[in-house]
Design an enzyme around this catalytic site. Structure first.
Site, PDB file in Angstrom:
ATOM      1  N   LYS A 170       2.594   2.111   5.996  1.00 42.47           N
ATOM      2  CA  LYS A 170       1.723   1.543   7.035  1.00 42.47           C
ATOM      3  C   LYS A 170       1.962   2.250   8.369  1.00 42.47           C
ATOM      4  O   LYS A 170       3.079   2.646   8.689  1.00 42.47           O
ATOM      5  CB  LYS A 170       1.983   0.045   7.158  1.00 42.47           C
ATOM      6  CG  LYS A 170       1.277  -0.720   6.042  1.00 42.47           C
ATOM      7  CD  LYS A 170       1.269  -2.193   6.307  1.00 42.47           C
ATOM      8  CE  LYS A 170       2.580  -2.793   5.910  1.00 42.47           C
ATOM      9  NZ  LYS A 170       2.552  -3.438   4.588  1.00 42.47           N
ATOM     10  N   GLU A 191      -0.935  -7.307  -5.480  1.00 40.29           N
ATOM     11  CA  GLU A 191      -0.087  -8.211  -4.701  1.00 40.29           C
ATOM     12  C   GLU A 191      -0.939  -9.172  -3.870  1.00 40.29           C
ATOM     13  O   GLU A 191      -2.088  -8.864  -3.534  1.00 40.29           O
ATOM     14  CB  GLU A 191       0.830  -7.401  -3.785  1.00 40.29           C
ATOM     15  CG  GLU A 191       0.097  -6.377  -2.927  1.00 40.29           C
ATOM     16  CD  GLU A 191       0.363  -6.517  -1.447  1.00 40.29           C
ATOM     17  OE1 GLU A 191       0.843  -7.570  -1.029  1.00 40.29           O
ATOM     18  OE2 GLU A 191       0.047  -5.557  -0.731  1.00 40.29           O
TER      19      GLU A 191
HETATM   20  N1  PSU Z   1      -0.774  -3.402   2.549  1.00 35.72           N
HETATM   21  C1  PSU Z   1      -1.673  -3.859   3.458  1.00 35.72           C
HETATM   22  N2  PSU Z   1      -1.382  -5.005   4.120  1.00 35.72           N
HETATM   23  C2  PSU Z   1      -0.234  -5.724   3.888  1.00 35.72           C
HETATM   24  C3  PSU Z   1       0.701  -5.244   2.919  1.00 35.72           C
HETATM   25  C4  PSU Z   1       0.381  -4.069   2.280  1.00 35.72           C
HETATM   26  O1  PSU Z   1      -2.718  -3.229   3.676  1.00 35.72           O
HETATM   27  O2  PSU Z   1      -0.025  -6.756   4.514  1.00 35.72           O
HETATM   28  C5  PSU Z   1       1.956  -6.038   2.646  1.00 35.72           C
HETATM   29  C6  PSU Z   1       2.557  -5.718   1.268  1.00 35.72           C
HETATM   30  O3  PSU Z   1       2.774  -6.946   0.596  1.00 35.72           O
HETATM   31  C7  PSU Z   1       3.871  -5.055   1.590  1.00 35.72           C
HETATM   32  C8  PSU Z   1       4.243  -5.798   2.845  1.00 35.72           C
HETATM   33  O4  PSU Z   1       4.818  -5.165   0.564  1.00 35.72           O
HETATM   34  O5  PSU Z   1       3.012  -5.772   3.571  1.00 35.72           O
HETATM   35  C9  PSU Z   1       5.400  -5.155   3.576  1.00 35.72           C
HETATM   36  O6  PSU Z   1       5.895  -6.080   4.475  1.00 35.72           O
HETATM   37  P1  PSU Z   1       7.293  -5.789   5.208  1.00 35.72           P
HETATM   38  O7  PSU Z   1       7.016  -4.629   6.127  1.00 35.72           O
HETATM   39  O8  PSU Z   1       7.599  -7.068   5.960  1.00 35.72           O
HETATM   40  O9  PSU Z   1       8.284  -5.470   4.148  1.00 35.72           O
END
Ligand code: PSU
Ligand code: MN
Length: 308
Positions: free
Chosen positions: A164, A32
């Site tokens: 995360k 991604e």
């Molecule tokens: N993993 C990381 N950093 C990121 C992401 C994943 O180490 O920034 C990204 C991915 O693209 C994931 C997104 O799908 O963060 C999720 O964002 P949100 O919480 O807004 O859905």
């Protein structure tokens, strides 16, 4: 997954390398770009992109970076493309699966999150993707990442370091269960929590080698189960942060986000960059290390999977 529309070929621009690897059933790993365009600061984003790209190749697989670029869905980005997607001076939208059509219609650049990447990968028959941490259920705000629902309705194996550290791990794990997403620890029966090795939660399912992981993916395919498998590899010990320290830091980040009125898609990028500040760069080092480790593991599994 949903039947693609008739115009799908017209909007897809797949690199020759990825196209022939898919056609010849050679190992491919989807990657991604939101982590590059929104998740990591320069120059670390580009360094990380090159390192992940190299790691996948060194294991004998082909990296398939996905992005939206000039009214096309791009799969397979070269060095110059990666440079552009790491350039913070350029306007780059954060594109989840639901945003794909709007981003394409508008044109310009869009970086795909896990949910959009998984959708694109599934359409091309790419079974394995790597990321850092998946999104999840944020405490208090009702904010739930689109990653979760897409993993429930798209096939594939998502190699990550768990949710995360900025989300509620208990609520996220419960939601994944409700959605029918299989969560598997890689060499651990504890839920990895991004830059923390153990969220304090037990996991029922464990695999301990790329071969075992490939076997599990094969079984999912054979059954026709249409939800993704979330394979969670803990961040390396040398880079891991203690749970309590991260919990305190995240609380501080949440307070700053509230004070700045940060909402919606901006929440995750804001919390990640603030977390790097609050931890004196330690969360960033851990993030870079786990991205590299996850790309490597995903490639090893892709190689095992194609070996049969
Ligand atoms: N993993 C990381 N950093 C990121 C992401 C994943 O180490 O920034 C990204 C991915 O693209 C994931 C997104 O799908 O963060 C999720 O964002 P949100 O919480 O807004 O859905
Ligand atoms: Mn959100």
């Amino acid at each position: 997954m949903q039947n693609p529309g008739r115009d799908v070929a017209a909007v897809f621009r797949v690199s020759d390398e990825v196209r022939s690897a898919c056609a010849e059933r050679r190992p491919v790993v989807a990657l991604e770009t939101s982590v590059l365009s929104q998740g990591l600061p320069p120059p670390h984003n580009l360094e990380s992109a090159y390192a992940m790209d190299r790691a996948v190749r060194d294991e004998g697989a082909i990296p398939a970076w996905t992005a939206i670029d000039g009214q096309q869905v791009r799969v397979g980005l070269g060095e110059g493309d990666l440079e552009r997607f790491c350039d913070r001076a350029l306007p780059i939208a954060k594109v989840a699966r639901r945003d794909l059509a709007a981003a394409l219609a508008r044109g310009g650049m869009g970086a795909t999150t896990v949910s959009a990447t998984l959708w694109i990968a599934a359409l091309l028959g790419i079974d394995i993707m790597a990321t850092g941490g998946i999104g999840g259920v944020h405490p208090h705000s009702g904010d739930v990442s689109a990653d979760l629902l897409e993993m429930a309705r798209l096939p594939g194996l998502v190699v990550c370091a768990g949710p995360k550290s900025i989300v509620d791990p208990v609520a996220t794990l419960e939601r994944l269960e409700e959605l029918g997403v299989l969560v598997v620890g890689y060499g651990t029966d504890r839920l990895p929590f991004f830059i923390v090795r153990d969220a304090g939660l037990a996991l029922e399912h464990v695999v301990s080698s790329p071969r075992e992981a490939a076997g599990l993916a094969r079984m999912r395919r054979a059954l026709g189960v249409s939800s993704a498998v979330l394979l969670c590899q803990p961040v390396g010990e040398a880079h891991a942060l203690p749970l309590r320290k991260v919990e305190d830091a995240v609380r501080e980040c949440e307070a700053r986000a509230a004070a700045h009125g940060v909402t919606g898609k901006a929440v995750t990028p804001f919390l990640l960059s603030t977390l790097a500040l609050v931890t004196g760069g330690a969360s960033l080092s851990a993030n870079l290390a786990l991205l590299h480790a996850n790309a490597t593991l995903a490639a090893r599994i892709a190689v095992e999977a194609e070996a049969g």
